[in-house]
Scaffold this active site. Structure first.
Site, mmCIF file in Angstrom:
data_model
loop_
_atom_site.group_PDB
_atom_site.id
_atom_site.type_symbol
_atom_site.label_atom_id
_atom_site.label_comp_id
_atom_site.label_asym_id
_atom_site.label_seq_id
_atom_site.Cartn_x
_atom_site.Cartn_y
_atom_site.Cartn_z
ATOM 1 N N HIS A 89 11.597 0.846 -5.340
ATOM 2 C CA HIS A 89 10.291 0.434 -5.885
ATOM 3 C C HIS A 89 10.120 0.947 -7.328
ATOM 4 C CE1 HIS A 89 5.999 0.005 -6.218
ATOM 5 N NE2 HIS A 89 5.722 -0.002 -4.948
ATOM 6 N N GLU B 270 11.048 -4.680 -8.008
ATOM 7 C CA GLU B 270 11.657 -3.957 -6.896
ATOM 8 C C GLU B 270 12.749 -4.780 -6.215
ATOM 9 O OE1 GLU B 270 8.355 -2.806 -4.300
ATOM 10 O OE2 GLU B 270 7.019 -3.127 -5.996
HETATM 11 O O1 LIG Z 1 0.216 2.366 -2.758
HETATM 12 P P1 LIG Z 1 1.644 2.191 -2.273
HETATM 13 O O2 LIG Z 1 1.802 2.419 -0.791
HETATM 14 O O3 LIG Z 1 2.585 3.047 -3.088
HETATM 15 O O4 LIG Z 1 2.036 0.678 -2.530
HETATM 16 C C1 LIG Z 1 1.948 0.152 -3.820
HETATM 17 C C2 LIG Z 1 2.306 -1.328 -3.846
HETATM 18 O O5 LIG Z 1 3.686 -1.457 -3.563
HETATM 19 C C3 LIG Z 1 4.181 -2.788 -3.765
HETATM 20 O O6 LIG Z 1 5.540 -2.807 -3.454
HETATM 21 C C4 LIG Z 1 3.470 -3.741 -2.850
HETATM 22 O O7 LIG Z 1 3.929 -5.064 -3.108
HETATM 23 C C5 LIG Z 1 1.957 -3.636 -3.049
HETATM 24 O O8 LIG Z 1 1.296 -4.471 -2.106
HETATM 25 C C6 LIG Z 1 1.516 -2.188 -2.873
HETATM 26 O O9 LIG Z 1 0.122 -2.095 -3.155
#
Ligand SMILES: O=P(O)(O)OC[C@H]1O[C@@H](O)[C@H](O)[C@@H](O)[C@@H]1O
EC number: 5.1.3.15
Length: 297
Positions: free
Chosen positions: A163, A268
């Site tokens: 990510h 990602e």
């Molecule tokens: O707040 P988190 O759990 O780190 O996620 C952040 C974002 O991560 C992304 O990968 C998702 O597509 C989003 O929907 C999500 O809001």
């Protein structure tokens, strides 16, 4: 037995009881937290600005996810597929401490292997035995491999994502190429909707949360102000996620300054939704990404 670190890699604490490796070689500087095997910084020597965005209000605490860097999401992507209230968003790998297995420096690149060992916390969320390794090659380019081996006697389902939060001069200066004609699911829309990207260059003017499918990338983030492109390559993934929370969602995230949605974009390499992989007993899946920074004249 403790690992002896080579010149160029130093053990540091990013916060109390929050160990990390600091990498300073001829080719790059980088920081890798053991919690989450989380890369929080990488900057190759030929670029003037950090490549990876880290929130200045990120929470560095055991059991919490870091906002920014490169969270390793595993073994599911985003909300848990069947019981989101009982399991953390994006899985447990990003909130647990990993073990350092090896660290070397070769030709200016730091090569680091970490492993996530089973624990009662992990077993409460992951119902199968596994081997999970993260391999980093940090130099003029950055490559990350997340390698899952199924140690169960039956098939297991493994999703996730690398990510990456990429640092920008400003979101208004950023365009992304490489996704034209690719179908995607718009998960920011209510209800979610499917579309195909028609634009050659993607620009950002609202919350963007898309799962591109059948996409093997590479994508390229162009930053007009910083005069550079970041090329994002991947393997072992047929879904790519593009995410920016924009104003309202950023304001709802306690570990992100309100205006900082302007300072990053996530692209990602994912195994999201139907790209969740089914691993037969004894088999291994490798989810990989690589970042290359090109200066524009
Ligand atoms: O707040 P988190 O759990 O780190 O996620 C952040 C974002 O991560 C992304 O990968 C998702 O597509 C989003 O929907 C999500 O809001």
């Amino acid at each position: 037995m403790p690992i002896t670190l080579p010149n160029g890699i130093t053990a540091i604490e990013l916060a109390d009881d929050y160990p990390a490796l600091q990498i300073e070689t001829a080719d790059c500087s980088a920081t890798l937290a053991l919690n989450g095997a989380h890369l929080t910084h990488w900057q190759p020597s030929h670029t003037a600005h950090p490549v990876i965005y880290l929130s200045p209000t990120a929470i560095l605490q055991q059991g919490k996810a870091i906002r920014g860097g490169v969270p390793l999401c595993w073994p599911w992507f985003n909300a848990h597929p069947t019981d989101p209230d009982s399991h953390p968003s994006h899985g447990v790998a990003r909130i647990e401490r990993w073990d350092l297995i090896s660290a070397t420096v070769e030709d200016g690149s730091a090569i680091i292997e970490l492993e996530l060992k089973a624990s009662p916390v992990i077993e409460a969320h992951v119902p199968f035995p596994f081997q999970l390794k993260a391999l980093f090659n940090l130099g003029q380019t950055c490559s990350i491999v997340l390698e899952t081996t199924n140690l169960a006697k039956e098939n297991i389902a493994v999703g996730g994502a690398l990510h990456s939060y990429f640092s920008l001069s400003h979101i208004d200066n950023a365009t992304v190429t490489g996704l034209q004609h690719t179908p995607y699911l718009d998960t920011a829309a209510r209800p979610e909707k499917s579309a195909v990207q028609t634009e050659g260059e993607l620009r950002f003017q609202a919350e963007t949360d898309r799962i591109y499918y059948g996409s093997d990338l590479p994508a390229r983030i162009h930053d007009a102000e910083w005069k550079r492109s970041i090329v994002v390559e991947k393997a072992g993934s047929l879904t790519s996620v593009v995410w920016n929370p924009w104003i309202e969602k950023a304001a709802s995230l306690g570990d992100l300054p309100d205006a900082d949605y302007q300072r990053f974009l996530c692209i990602e390499a994912a195994n999201a939704r139907h790209d969740t992989r089914i691993l037969a007993p004894g088999s291994t899946h490798r989810l990989e990404t690589r970042f290359i920074v090109e200066n524009l004249s």
